[in-house]
Write a protein that holds these residues in place. Sequence first.
Motif, short mmCIF file in Angstrom:
data_model
loop_
_atom_site.label_atom_id
_atom_site.label_comp_id
_atom_site.label_asym_id
_atom_site.label_seq_id
_atom_site.Cartn_x
_atom_site.Cartn_y
_atom_site.Cartn_z
N GLY A 6 0.80 -1.22 0.00
CA GLY A 6 0.00 0.00 0.00
C GLY A 6 0.83 1.27 0.00
O GLY A 6 0.36 2.32 0.40
N GLY A 7 2.09 1.17 -0.42
CA GLY A 7 2.95 2.33 -0.44
C GLY A 7 3.37 2.81 0.95
O GLY A 7 3.97 3.86 1.09
N ARG A 8 3.04 2.05 1.98
CA ARG A 8 3.29 2.51 3.34
C ARG A 8 4.03 1.51 4.21
O ARG A 8 4.89 1.89 4.99
CB ARG A 8 1.96 2.86 3.99
CG ARG A 8 2.10 3.31 5.42
CD ARG A 8 0.82 3.82 5.99
NE ARG A 8 1.02 4.20 7.38
CZ ARG A 8 0.09 4.74 8.12
NH1 ARG A 8 -1.09 4.99 7.61
NH2 ARG A 8 0.33 5.04 9.38
N PHE A 9 3.69 0.23 4.12
CA PHE A 9 4.24 -0.78 5.03
C PHE A 9 5.27 -1.64 4.32
O PHE A 9 4.95 -2.32 3.36
CB PHE A 9 3.12 -1.66 5.59
CG PHE A 9 2.10 -0.89 6.37
CD1 PHE A 9 2.36 -0.47 7.66
CD2 PHE A 9 0.88 -0.56 5.81
CE1 PHE A 9 1.44 0.26 8.38
CE2 PHE A 9 -0.07 0.17 6.51
CZ PHE A 9 0.21 0.57 7.80
N ARG A 10 6.51 -1.60 4.81
CA ARG A 10 7.57 -2.45 4.27
C ARG A 10 7.52 -3.77 5.02
O ARG A 10 7.80 -3.83 6.22
CB ARG A 10 8.92 -1.78 4.41
CG ARG A 10 10.01 -2.54 3.70
CD ARG A 10 11.19 -1.70 3.28
NE ARG A 10 10.88 -0.47 2.61
CZ ARG A 10 10.62 -0.32 1.31
NH1 ARG A 10 10.60 -1.40 0.53
NH2 ARG A 10 10.38 0.86 0.78
N ALA A 26 6.39 -5.61 10.07
CA ALA A 26 6.48 -4.59 9.04
C ALA A 26 7.00 -3.28 9.63
O ALA A 26 6.97 -3.08 10.84
CB ALA A 26 5.11 -4.37 8.39
N HIS A 27 7.45 -2.42 8.74
CA HIS A 27 7.89 -1.08 9.13
C HIS A 27 6.94 -0.09 8.46
O HIS A 27 6.75 -0.13 7.25
CB HIS A 27 9.32 -0.83 8.67
CG HIS A 27 9.81 0.54 9.00
ND1 HIS A 27 10.23 0.88 10.27
CD2 HIS A 27 9.91 1.65 8.25
CE1 HIS A 27 10.58 2.15 10.26
NE2 HIS A 27 10.40 2.64 9.05
N ASP A 33 7.29 3.62 12.70
CA ASP A 33 7.06 2.59 13.72
C ASP A 33 7.24 1.19 13.16
O ASP A 33 7.00 0.93 11.98
CB ASP A 33 5.65 2.69 14.29
CG ASP A 33 5.41 3.95 15.09
OD1 ASP A 33 6.40 4.50 15.63
OD2 ASP A 33 4.25 4.38 15.19
N GLU A 34 7.64 0.27 14.06
CA GLU A 34 7.62 -1.15 13.75
C GLU A 34 6.22 -1.64 14.10
O GLU A 34 5.73 -1.36 15.19
CB GLU A 34 8.68 -1.90 14.54
CG GLU A 34 10.10 -1.47 14.21
CD GLU A 34 10.46 -1.64 12.75
OE1 GLU A 34 10.15 -2.69 12.17
OE2 GLU A 34 11.07 -0.71 12.19
N VAL A 35 5.58 -2.33 13.18
CA VAL A 35 4.19 -2.75 13.36
C VAL A 35 4.05 -4.21 12.95
O VAL A 35 5.00 -4.84 12.48
CB VAL A 35 3.22 -1.87 12.53
CG1 VAL A 35 3.28 -0.43 12.99
CG2 VAL A 35 3.52 -1.97 11.04
#
Length: 65
Positions: A6-10, A26-27, A33-35
Amino acid sequence: MAELLGGRFRLGADLARGGYGRVVAAHDELSGDEVVVKLLQRVDDESAMARFMREGELAQRLRDP
């Protein structure tokens, strides 16, 4: 290179797998933040999708200081 969701979560390593999906470390590129992200793998019926969406809505209400 890790997948960008989604272009946001690595996305990183898988943390768990279940019958309907997987949980991935994920980052968050936006907040830094680490999520943890839960991904639905198998959408073969509407009730599974409804349960997944409800779980997401409930998780959004949680706040971790």
